[in-house]
Design a protein around this motif. Structure first.
Motif, PDB file in Angstrom:
ATOM      1  N   ALA A 125       1.506 -11.211  -7.528  1.00  0.00           N
ATOM      2  CA  ALA A 125       1.789 -11.926  -7.885  1.00  0.00           C
ATOM      3  C   ALA A 125       3.193 -12.568  -7.102  1.00  0.00           C
ATOM      4  O   ALA A 125       3.653 -13.213  -7.016  1.00  0.00           O
ATOM      5  N   ALA A 126       4.012 -10.929  -6.009  1.00  0.00           N
ATOM      6  CA  ALA A 126       5.241 -11.248  -5.661  1.00  0.00           C
ATOM      7  C   ALA A 126       4.216 -12.130  -3.898  1.00  0.00           C
ATOM      8  O   ALA A 126       5.150 -12.323  -3.626  1.00  0.00           O
ATOM      9  N   GLY A 127       2.922 -12.135  -3.714  1.00  0.00           N
ATOM     10  CA  GLY A 127       2.749 -12.325  -2.250  1.00  0.00           C
ATOM     11  C   GLY A 127       3.205 -10.940  -1.120  1.00  0.00           C
ATOM     12  O   GLY A 127       2.966 -11.504  -0.363  1.00  0.00           O
ATOM     13  N   CYS A 128       3.447  -9.623  -1.598  1.00  0.00           N
ATOM     14  CA  CYS A 128       3.151  -8.891  -1.394  1.00  0.00           C
ATOM     15  C   CYS A 128       2.218  -7.643  -1.011  1.00  0.00           C
ATOM     16  O   CYS A 128       1.631  -7.678  -2.726  1.00  0.00           O
ATOM     17  N   SER A 129       2.552  -6.728  -0.701  1.00  0.00           N
ATOM     18  CA  SER A 129       1.536  -5.359  -0.811  1.00  0.00           C
ATOM     19  C   SER A 129       2.503  -4.495  -1.530  1.00  0.00           C
ATOM     20  O   SER A 129       3.568  -4.200  -2.114  1.00  0.00           O
ATOM     21  N   VAL A 130       1.800  -3.649  -2.760  1.00  0.00           N
ATOM     22  CA  VAL A 130       1.769  -2.201  -3.759  1.00  0.00           C
ATOM     23  C   VAL A 130       2.742  -1.810  -2.551  1.00  0.00           C
ATOM     24  O   VAL A 130       4.291  -0.719  -2.645  1.00  0.00           O
ATOM     25  N   GLY A 131       2.494  -1.686  -1.129  1.00  0.00           N
ATOM     26  CA  GLY A 131       3.368  -0.340  -0.126  1.00  0.00           C
ATOM     27  C   GLY A 131       4.849  -0.889  -0.335  1.00  0.00           C
ATOM     28  O   GLY A 131       5.870  -0.359   0.043  1.00  0.00           O
ATOM     29  N   SER A 132       4.761  -2.006  -0.655  1.00  0.00           N
ATOM     30  CA  SER A 132       6.437  -2.995  -0.310  1.00  0.00           C
ATOM     31  C   SER A 132       6.675  -2.218  -1.689  1.00  0.00           C
ATOM     32  O   SER A 132       8.233  -2.513  -1.174  1.00  0.00           O
ATOM     33  N   PHE A 133       6.015  -2.651  -2.651  1.00  0.00           N
ATOM     34  CA  PHE A 133       6.389  -2.156  -4.335  1.00  0.00           C
ATOM     35  C   PHE A 133       7.595  -0.912  -3.818  1.00  0.00           C
ATOM     36  O   PHE A 133       8.614  -0.704  -4.313  1.00  0.00           O
ATOM     37  N   TYR A 134       6.172  -0.262  -3.591  1.00  0.00           N
ATOM     38  CA  TYR A 134       7.482   1.271  -3.430  1.00  0.00           C
ATOM     39  C   TYR A 134       8.508   1.744  -2.605  1.00  0.00           C
ATOM     40  O   TYR A 134       9.269   2.269  -2.784  1.00  0.00           O
TER      41      TYR A 134
END
Length: 204
Positions: A48-57
């Motif tokens: 939903a944010a337009g980024c990767s799971v890696g970016s989240f972590y």
């Protein structure tokens, strides 16, 4: 001669990191309008944010850390339902209707986050502290507004604070377990809340 970089300007890499973090928080808040936070996955938030799971972590240690960021963001930036007094001649009924409409709208919009906060605060009470403080500020402002019309009423503050307790208790219950008879999205909930709110404050 080179000019010094302004201290309030983030380096490009840091600025991008902050932008990604803000996008994740915005996405989380938006998703909580339609879904319980505890039912969201990190992958869903990242998408939903337009980024990767890696970016989240790379910005949050885990989903619990992200949850705390959402709660802090809501406490810092969501408007308090009761604005400060502006018109001393505004009818009391109009003020109460404005308060009920704004509070109910806020609960409907943040239901997923509020539900998760209530549940988690059972084992981590500090999570509810921002909501408690906002509710207290809400009541403070309403007391100040209504005192303009009833400056000599010695019991006004008590009635207002109890009415706010009733309002938040009813809405928290509706968000958490939806016991009925009126659900959070029922069009009759707003007039019924207003009737009870008015009865406590104006017609004790």
């Amino acid at each position: 001669m080179s000019h010094a970089e302004p201290t309030d300007v983030l380096p490009a890499k840091q600025a991008r990191s902050r932008a990604t973090r803000d996008a994740l928080v915005r996405a989380g808040k938006k998703l909580c309008e339609i879904k319980d936070f505890d039912d969201l996955s990190v992958a869903e938030i990242a998408l939903a944010a337009g980024c990767s799971v890696g970016s989240f972590y790379s910005r949050f240690a885990d989903k619990d850390g992200f949850f705390r960021a959402l709660v802090g963001e809501a406490a810092a930036h969501d408007p308090v339902p009761t604005p400060p007094a502006s018109d001393p001649n505004q009818p009391i009924d109009d003020i109460l209707a404005e308060v009920i409409a704004a509070t109910l709208a806020a609960y409907r919009k943040r239901r997923g986050l509020i539900r998760a906060t209530i549940r988690r605060s059972m084992v981590e009470p500090a999570l509810w502290e921002p909501s408690r403080k906002r509710g207290q500020e809400h009541a403070d402002r309403l007391v100040a507004r209504l005192s303009l019309s009833s400056p000599d009423d010695p019991n006004l503050e008590h009635r207002v604070r109890f009415a706010c307790q009733m309002l938040y208790g009813t809405l928290n219950n509706a968000v958490l377990i939806a016991p009925g008879p009126l659900q959070l999205d029922d069009e009759n909930l707003e007039p019924e809340l207003l009737r009870a709110f008015r009865r406590i404050i104006i017609d004790p």
